[in-house]
Enzyme design. Sequence first.
Site, PDB file in Angstrom:
ATOM      1  N   GLU A  93       0.826  -1.216   0.000  1.00  0.00           N
ATOM      2  CA  GLU A  93       0.000   0.000   0.000  1.00  0.00           C
ATOM      3  C   GLU A  93       0.859   1.263   0.000  1.00  0.00           C
ATOM      4  O   GLU A  93       0.558   2.241  -0.685  1.00  0.00           O
ATOM      5  CB  GLU A  93      -0.940   0.007   1.223  1.00  0.00           C
ATOM      6  CG  GLU A  93      -2.002  -1.075   1.200  1.00  0.00           C
ATOM      7  CD  GLU A  93      -3.113  -0.824   0.171  1.00  0.00           C
ATOM      8  OE1 GLU A  93      -3.070   0.201  -0.523  1.00  0.00           O
ATOM      9  OE2 GLU A  93      -4.008  -1.681   0.067  1.00  0.00           O
ATOM     10  N   ARG A  97       0.785   3.843  -3.267  1.00  0.00           N
ATOM     11  CA  ARG A  97       0.206   5.168  -3.030  1.00  0.00           C
ATOM     12  C   ARG A  97       1.292   6.227  -2.831  1.00  0.00           C
ATOM     13  O   ARG A  97       1.311   7.246  -3.518  1.00  0.00           O
ATOM     14  CB  ARG A  97      -0.713   5.135  -1.799  1.00  0.00           C
ATOM     15  CG  ARG A  97      -1.907   4.229  -2.002  1.00  0.00           C
ATOM     16  CD  ARG A  97      -2.838   4.236  -0.805  1.00  0.00           C
ATOM     17  NE  ARG A  97      -3.654   3.036  -0.809  1.00  0.00           N
ATOM     18  CZ  ARG A  97      -4.968   3.009  -0.609  1.00  0.00           C
ATOM     19  NH1 ARG A  97      -5.631   4.112  -0.362  1.00  0.00           N
ATOM     20  NH2 ARG A  97      -5.634   1.876  -0.617  1.00  0.00           N
ATOM     21  N   ASP A 221      -4.732  -9.673  -8.596  1.00  0.00           N
ATOM     22  CA  ASP A 221      -5.000  -8.722  -9.693  1.00  0.00           C
ATOM     23  C   ASP A 221      -3.791  -7.993 -10.301  1.00  0.00           C
ATOM     24  O   ASP A 221      -3.377  -8.255 -11.441  1.00  0.00           O
ATOM     25  CB  ASP A 221      -6.075  -7.697  -9.271  1.00  0.00           C
ATOM     26  CG  ASP A 221      -5.888  -7.112  -7.867  1.00  0.00           C
ATOM     27  OD1 ASP A 221      -4.831  -7.334  -7.266  1.00  0.00           O
ATOM     28  OD2 ASP A 221      -6.799  -6.411  -7.386  1.00  0.00           O
ATOM     29  N   GLU A 337     -11.727   0.711 -10.741  1.00  0.00           N
ATOM     30  CA  GLU A 337     -11.315  -0.205 -11.813  1.00  0.00           C
ATOM     31  C   GLU A 337     -12.238  -0.184 -13.022  1.00  0.00           C
ATOM     32  O   GLU A 337     -11.776  -0.276 -14.172  1.00  0.00           O
ATOM     33  CB  GLU A 337     -11.184  -1.631 -11.261  1.00  0.00           C
ATOM     34  CG  GLU A 337      -9.966  -1.857 -10.375  1.00  0.00           C
ATOM     35  CD  GLU A 337     -10.085  -1.330  -8.943  1.00  0.00           C
ATOM     36  OE1 GLU A 337     -11.163  -0.821  -8.578  1.00  0.00           O
ATOM     37  OE2 GLU A 337      -9.100  -1.433  -8.181  1.00  0.00           O
TER      38      GLU A 337
HETATM   39  C1  DMJ Z   1      -6.160   0.808  -5.194  1.00  0.00           C
HETATM   40  O1  DMJ Z   1      -5.381   1.023  -4.070  1.00  0.00           O
HETATM   41  C2  DMJ Z   1      -5.356   0.151  -6.297  1.00  0.00           C
HETATM   42  O2  DMJ Z   1      -6.009   0.311  -7.519  1.00  0.00           O
HETATM   43  C3  DMJ Z   1      -5.127  -1.316  -6.039  1.00  0.00           C
HETATM   44  O3  DMJ Z   1      -4.490  -1.941  -7.121  1.00  0.00           O
HETATM   45  C4  DMJ Z   1      -6.429  -2.023  -5.765  1.00  0.00           C
HETATM   46  N1  DMJ Z   1      -7.205  -1.364  -4.731  1.00  0.00           N
HETATM   47  C5  DMJ Z   1      -7.396   0.064  -4.811  1.00  0.00           C
HETATM   48  C6  DMJ Z   1      -8.573   0.483  -5.650  1.00  0.00           C
HETATM   49  O4  DMJ Z   1      -9.650  -0.332  -5.662  1.00  0.00           O
END
Ligand code: DMJ
Length: 429
Positions: A93, A97, A221, A337
């Site tokens: 995270e 970010r 993912d 997404e």
């Molecule tokens: C975001 O922090 C990023 O896109 C991550 O890959 C998946 N979760 C959230 C958004 O849904």
Amino acid sequence: MTDAERAALAARVRDEFQFAWSRYKRIAWGHDELNPISRTAHDWYPPAVFDMTPVDALDTMTLMGFADEAAATRQYLIDHLSFDQDVDVQVFEVTIRLLGGLLSAFQMSNDPKFLALAEDLGTRLLPAFDSPTGMPYRFVNLRTGKTSDPLSNPAEIGTLILEFGTLAKLTHRDVFYTKAKTALAGVYERRDPHTGLVGEQIDVTTGKWTNPSSHIGGGIDSYYEYLLKCQKLFGDADCGAMYRESIASVDKYLADDGPAGLWYGVSDMTTGKRTATSYGSLEAFFPAVLALGGDLDRARRLADSNFKMWTLHGIEPEVLDYKTMTAEVESYQLRPEIVESAYYLFHYTRDPRYLDMGRTILTSLVQYCRTDDGYTVLKSVVTKERGDRQHSFFLAETLKYLYLLFSPETIDLDRVVFNTEAHPLKATW
Ligand code: DMJ
């Protein structure tokens, strides 16, 4: 859709960004995120604060042309951000970010203080990779380097190469690239030898899978996304080969193609047998990856399924059973997404259906998630009961991709690669 309608939608998204940002500033400034219903602030790692929302939102405000606000935010971050904190942070995270946001801030402003902040953060995260397999522990203490939680997953292990790789190129410290690439390849090398699929959980100390469930959703993912984007950003042919091999397995064992359209479900990584027909708001990123990888046919069909998921209740659930078309997890987390996929599909096809999808999504967001004090998550898309959080990715991603969808094309996707938090990175080296 006429050009004037498109321009009006872009202007509306810009206004909504300004609204969400202004409420964050009014109520939660100096903290990570806004809780718009209780009018309180949320910090990820108290007592430390990493200004998650300003770092995440900065390049969106720059792209939208809020130049003065962006300059003031940059100055604030330079004056206040410090990573010398005795807290255990989640490597994934914080990388997508904060490290991603700082690197794009550097590339957009050319201010070396952002690269210095990024290098300091990257250096503090490096001990995470000191496991027997080279795959990182999930948590690391930013001051002491102490690591914790060896039970990780492909997404958290494999979604670091764009940020660490960019940092390596910009600082000329190869160690960042090597560690992140070893981690990424570590997941790939442990794919099942029969199916080629990866599972949902792996122990980074033993390299053994602890959950064999395979899918394209949360926990896996963006591993696929970064295999492809690693090739795009760095010209790394190994990553391209790993992507092509992996996606062939995903299409073979996870794709569910029938009269109800194309979906991607859940299978056991060792047998390839279907174990669930679940798909959700996180999986909705996959049309974007398929389109970027050149498979426009599957991308288009899956984007249509995304939209069916959205319109079932007027807003998408976190998890849907696509066989029965019922919500398995009813919440909506302001996720980007589905918009990200509409943006990529429109970029590659110019088909106006994706603009229409974007308009419907924007209308639902305003109708169900806008409150007097910012945007909020929903506890249930069926009842529309509200939760209490304006996630930083709503400003980093959801509003950015909506804006880019409607505004005249300014991003060259052959040169710019978005990290998984929608921070644009460029091969300037
Ligand atoms: C975001 O922090 C990023 O896109 C991550 O890959 C998946 N979760 C959230 C958004 O849904």
